[in-house]
Design an enzyme around this catalytic site. Structure first.
Site, PDB file in Angstrom:
ATOM      1  N   ARG A  82       0.855  -1.189   0.000  1.00  0.00           N
ATOM      2  CA  ARG A  82       0.000   0.000   0.000  1.00  0.00           C
ATOM      3  C   ARG A  82       0.893   1.242   0.000  1.00  0.00           C
ATOM      4  NH1 ARG A  82      -4.313  -1.895   4.694  1.00  0.00           N
ATOM      5  NH2 ARG A  82      -5.104  -3.744   3.604  1.00  0.00           N
ATOM      6  N   ASP A 128       2.309   4.990  -0.262  1.00  0.00           N
ATOM      7  CA  ASP A 128       1.778   6.283   0.154  1.00  0.00           C
ATOM      8  C   ASP A 128       1.596   7.226  -1.032  1.00  0.00           C
ATOM      9  OD1 ASP A 128       1.831   5.489   2.815  1.00  0.00           O
ATOM     10  OD2 ASP A 128       3.752   6.460   3.246  1.00  0.00           O
ATOM     11  N   ARG A 180      10.671   5.569   4.236  1.00  0.00           N
ATOM     12  CA  ARG A 180      10.911   7.013   4.182  1.00  0.00           C
ATOM     13  C   ARG A 180      11.452   7.549   5.498  1.00  0.00           C
ATOM     14  NH1 ARG A 180       5.450   9.248   2.833  1.00  0.00           N
ATOM     15  NH2 ARG A 180       6.532  11.262   2.865  1.00  0.00           N
TER      16      ARG A 180
END
Length: 243
Positions: A51, A53, A196
């Protein structure tokens, strides 16, 4: 019903992430489901392996779905690609056993983060920027700490469906590719925004704004400095999913 496995690549810049959202929010999953439903004339719900971002890209996203249509897969893929935006492409489609699930059947996922030392008018769509020359030797020492099973709570955004924060990393390293520094990481699972946050932390250490000890402590006690925010999504790619 047939179970179909697809491989997909996309430029995530203009999408609110992978996952379908209510209302008029444009997502990658939503666009693919809309097009496949139009082609097959039946409701289509797809499951993705990762999934991603908002703003994150994919070179090797995998998705699966069940469909009653007997349309040949070559024709289905060609029709879908002709209707999808140019920033989304289905690169393969094949029938798989009913038990296959793109997310739950996966054994590992590989992400890569592309980093520039200076902003670029052209490459910034697909790269983050450190705004200076980081100490990549030091960043690789940090990357080596990540290998193994660790609690990555400090490097994630909590989500309601998150089942624990332990992840097993099998590879993590930085390497040079032309003008870019590239971070490659593979693990059995990833938490939301985990890559990230890891990249952001390593850049901060590499630029001398955070100590190696502070980064290491985040892995141990789960605390995160309030100043640490996830790295620019433009540099992140879901690179490959393994089964």
């Amino acid at each position: 019903m047939r179970t179909i496995r697809m491989q997909i690549e996309y430029d995530g810049t203009d999408y609110s992430g992978w996952q379908r959202q209510p209302g008029d929010v444009v997502t990658v999953q939503g666009e693919i489901e809309r097009v496949l439903g139009r082609i097959t004339q039946e409701p289509v719900s797809i499951d993705g392996a990762g999934r991603t971002d908002r703003g994150v890209h994919a070179r090797g996203q995998v998705a699966s779905f069940a469909v009653a249509s007997e349309m040949p897969l070559g024709r289905m893929m060609h029709s879908a690609n002709s209707l999808l935006p140019s920033t989304i492409r289905i690169t393969s489609m094949r029938q798989v056993p009913e038990s296959f699930h793109a997310r739950f059947s996966a054994t590992s996922r590989e992400y890569r983060y592309v980093l520039l030392e200076r902003p670029s008018a052209i490459d910034s769509r697909f790269a983050g920027c450190s705004h200076g020359k980081p100490d990549v030797v030091l960043m690789n020492r940090l990357a080596a700490m990540l290998v193994g099973t660790h609690d990555f709570a400090a490097f994630s955004k909590e989500t309601p469906d998150q089942q624990g924060t332990l992840c097993t990393v099998t590879e993590a390293r930085w390497y040079r590719s032309g003008r870019f520094h590239v971070f490659r990481i593979e693990a059995n699972r990833f938490l939301r925004s985990m890559v990230r946050f890891l990249v952001a932390g390593m850049i901060e250490v590499g630029m001398g704004r955070l100590s190696e000890e502070e980064f290491s402590r985040m892995l141990v006690d789960g605390g995160r400095p309030a100043s640490l925010v996830p790295a620019d999504p433009a540099g992140l790619f879901l690179w490959k999913v393994r089964y």
